[in-house]
Design a protein around this motif. Structure first.
Motif, PDB file in Angstrom:
ATOM      1  N   ASP A 192      59.680  39.177 -34.715  1.00 46.87           N
ATOM      2  CA  ASP A 192      59.792  37.733 -34.945  1.00 46.87           C
ATOM      3  C   ASP A 192      60.457  37.552 -36.312  1.00 46.87           C
ATOM      4  O   ASP A 192      59.869  37.841 -37.347  1.00 46.87           O
ATOM      5  CB  ASP A 192      58.405  37.079 -34.899  1.00 46.87           C
ATOM      6  CG  ASP A 192      58.477  35.550 -35.052  1.00 46.87           C
ATOM      7  OD1 ASP A 192      59.379  35.059 -35.756  1.00 46.87           O
ATOM      8  OD2 ASP A 192      57.606  34.855 -34.486  1.00 46.87           O
ATOM      9  N   THR A 216      63.443  26.357 -35.246  1.00 48.07           N
ATOM     10  CA  THR A 216      62.884  25.085 -35.702  1.00 48.07           C
ATOM     11  C   THR A 216      62.714  25.036 -37.225  1.00 48.07           C
ATOM     12  O   THR A 216      62.673  23.967 -37.809  1.00 48.07           O
ATOM     13  CB  THR A 216      61.505  24.895 -35.027  1.00 48.07           C
ATOM     14  OG1 THR A 216      61.654  25.146 -33.618  1.00 48.07           O
ATOM     15  CG2 THR A 216      60.957  23.512 -35.243  1.00 48.07           C
ATOM     16  N   LYS A 217      62.608  26.191 -37.839  1.00 46.29           N
ATOM     17  CA  LYS A 217      62.247  26.282 -39.258  1.00 46.29           C
ATOM     18  C   LYS A 217      63.514  26.376 -40.116  1.00 46.29           C
ATOM     19  O   LYS A 217      64.363  25.519 -40.029  1.00 46.29           O
ATOM     20  CB  LYS A 217      61.318  27.486 -39.459  1.00 46.29           C
ATOM     21  CG  LYS A 217      60.227  27.619 -38.383  1.00 46.29           C
ATOM     22  CD  LYS A 217      59.194  26.517 -38.476  1.00 46.29           C
ATOM     23  CE  LYS A 217      58.201  26.500 -37.316  1.00 46.29           C
ATOM     24  NZ  LYS A 217      57.495  27.736 -37.051  1.00 46.29           N
TER      25      LYS A 217
HETATM   26  C1  LIG Z   1      57.006  28.162 -35.808  1.00 45.43           C
HETATM   27  C2  LIG Z   1      56.949  29.602 -35.466  1.00 45.43           C
HETATM   28  C3  LIG Z   1      57.020  30.011 -34.131  1.00 45.43           C
HETATM   29  C4  LIG Z   1      57.069  29.023 -32.983  1.00 45.43           C
HETATM   30  O1  LIG Z   1      58.262  28.305 -32.969  1.00 45.43           O
HETATM   31  P1  LIG Z   1      58.406  26.867 -32.258  1.00 45.43           P
HETATM   32  O2  LIG Z   1      59.861  26.584 -32.415  1.00 45.43           O
HETATM   33  O3  LIG Z   1      57.517  25.924 -33.010  1.00 45.43           O
HETATM   34  O4  LIG Z   1      57.979  27.030 -30.849  1.00 45.43           O
HETATM   35  C5  LIG Z   1      56.993  31.365 -33.881  1.00 45.43           C
HETATM   36  N1  LIG Z   1      56.909  32.269 -34.859  1.00 45.43           N
HETATM   37  C6  LIG Z   1      56.832  31.909 -36.153  1.00 45.43           C
HETATM   38  C7  LIG Z   1      56.735  32.960 -37.207  1.00 45.43           C
HETATM   39  C8  LIG Z   1      56.847  30.560 -36.493  1.00 45.43           C
HETATM   40  O5  LIG Z   1      56.748  30.215 -37.768  1.00 45.43           O
END
Ligand SMILES: *Cc1c(COP(=O)(O)O)cnc(C)c1O
Length: 394
Positions: A192, A216-217
């Motif tokens: 991840d 998303t981040k």
């Molecule tokens: C936010 C996040 C996710 C999930 O992502 P979404 O776009 O909210 O579904 C997965 N892994 C990490 C490390 C995250 O910070």
């Protein structure tokens, strides 16, 4: 210490060409079509449920909107260029969210009886996914990210899932070391890469089979889009993830996809500024007696720093730390002027939250996760110091 500006591939004596461009150059062009007179550099989003389909059409073209879309194709090419510059074999499959991408890998690859090794301290929805996997007969083992503790759980494993730096505790594991050990067991390795973004860490170069992320981040960075993706080099693996997306329909919207692609052009500027701000905040927090366990992989004294230096080129926007108790943390958050209270991270505006309010993470009541935005560093440090003073005043 600041992260190096250059991609490790660059340097004197190496060939001149796109594969050797620095990140700041690569991001402004990634995934764009060749220049064409009177056409926009980044074509607008294509909104289409289906495409014209003559009798003799090749069915691997654009046929139906759940299978493929030209706006996705451009973003997917861009992300492949960022994950593995210069490698035409990398494929990216985009999803409607990070969880869509993570679920696609875990649920499409694991069968009843398989063993999966997950981090004990990863993203909090991994716990829900673990329950699903176990309902389907998958045997799940977990271990913390720090000290490569997942190594001890690998025997007979089919898949190793890493999250480094892990969210929210910001521990780091050695991807290359874990990938070697997992491959020796015949296991697939997925990382991840949400927190680092491909500009901070390249899991496929470090030996992972799959790099999976929430877009998303920090990747999109404006807090207005949900998105996810999977990157891998093996066509069979890519095919199975793509087939999963088609089956469950976890497809990104063309508008979100286009916004994400548009945001990539500023990714290097944002990531650089955010990492600098995070480090400045971490240093300021470390100087305060009431603040404990300041964590940021770029902080020279951080337990994760030695490993982070070896595999990361930027250390991300997050800082975590612990205030004496819940009330102290709440006073601190309420006194901040430039740092909004919100979950999520990686946006241009700084945000922070008390993670214990969600109940899922194993963190103390006073634990704060702060996401540094792109504001002026001195203003942010002043704001945080002021809020600490207010909170300490009771
Ligand atoms: C936010 C996040 C996710 C999930 O992502 P979404 O776009 O909210 O579904 C997965 N892994 C990490 C490390 C995250 O910070």
């Amino acid at each position: 210490m600041t992260a190096p500006d250059e991609h490790p591939l660059t340097g004197p004596g190496l060939d001149y060409g796109p594969a050797n461009d620095a990140d700041g150059t690569r991001v402004v062009r990634a995934g764009l079509p060749a220049d064409e007179p009177y056409e926009p550099p980044l074509p607008g989003p294509v909104f289409a449920a289906h495409y014209h389909l003559p009798d003799d059409a090749a069915l691997d073209g654009y046929v139906y909107g759940r299978d493929a879309n030209p706006t996705w194709s451009r973003l997917e090419r861009a992300l492949a260029e960022l994950e593995t510059p210069g490698d035409p074999d990398t494929e990216v499959i985009s999803f409607s969210s990070g969880m869509g991408a993570i679920s696609a890998v875990l649920l499409s690859r694991l069968r009843p009886g398989d063993v999966a090794v997950l981090p004990a301290d990863g993203y909090n929805l991994l716990a829900a996914l673990r329950t699903r996997l176990e309902e389907h007969g998958v045997r799940v083992r977990t271990a913390p990210t720090a000290a490569d503790a997942q190594l001890a759980e690998l025997s007979g494993a089919k898949l190793l899932w890493l999250e480094t730096p892990c969210n929210p505790s910001l521990d780091v594991c050695d991807i290359a070391r874990l990938a070697d050990a997992a491959h020796a067991e015949g296991a697939l390795v997925a990382v991840d890469n949400t927190l680092a973004t491909p500009l901070g860490q390249r899991p496929l170069h470090l030996g992972a089979d799959l790099s999976v992320a929430s877009g998303t981040k920090g990747l999109t960075g404006h807090g207005d889009v949900l998105l996810g993706y999977v990157a891998c080099r093996d066509p069979e693996l890519a095919g199975s993830v793509r087939a999963w997306r088609k089956t469950v329909g976890a497809i990104p919207g063309p508008m979100e996809t286009w916004l994400a692609h548009r945001s990539l052009a500023t990714l290097e500027l944002r990531a650089r500024r955010q990492a600098g701000n995070a480090l400045a905040l971490a240093e300021a927090l470390t100087a305060r007696p009431e603040v404990r366990d300041v964590r940021h992989p770029g902080l020279p004294g951080d337990p994760a720093h030695a490993t982070a230096v070896r595999q990361m080129t930027r250390y991300g926007c997050l800082v975590s730390f612990t205030l004496p108790d819940r009330a102290h943390a709440e006073r601190f958050l309420a006194a901040l002027r430039l740092v909004g209270q919100a979950t999520s991270f990686g946006g241009v505006r700084s945000t922070a939250e008390r993670r214990a309010r969600w109940g899922g993470d194993e963190v103390p009541e006073g634990f704060i996760r702060l996401s540094a935005g792109v504001e002026d560093a001195a203003d942010l440090v002043t704001d945080v110091r002021h809020a600490l003073d207010v909170a300490a005043g009771g």
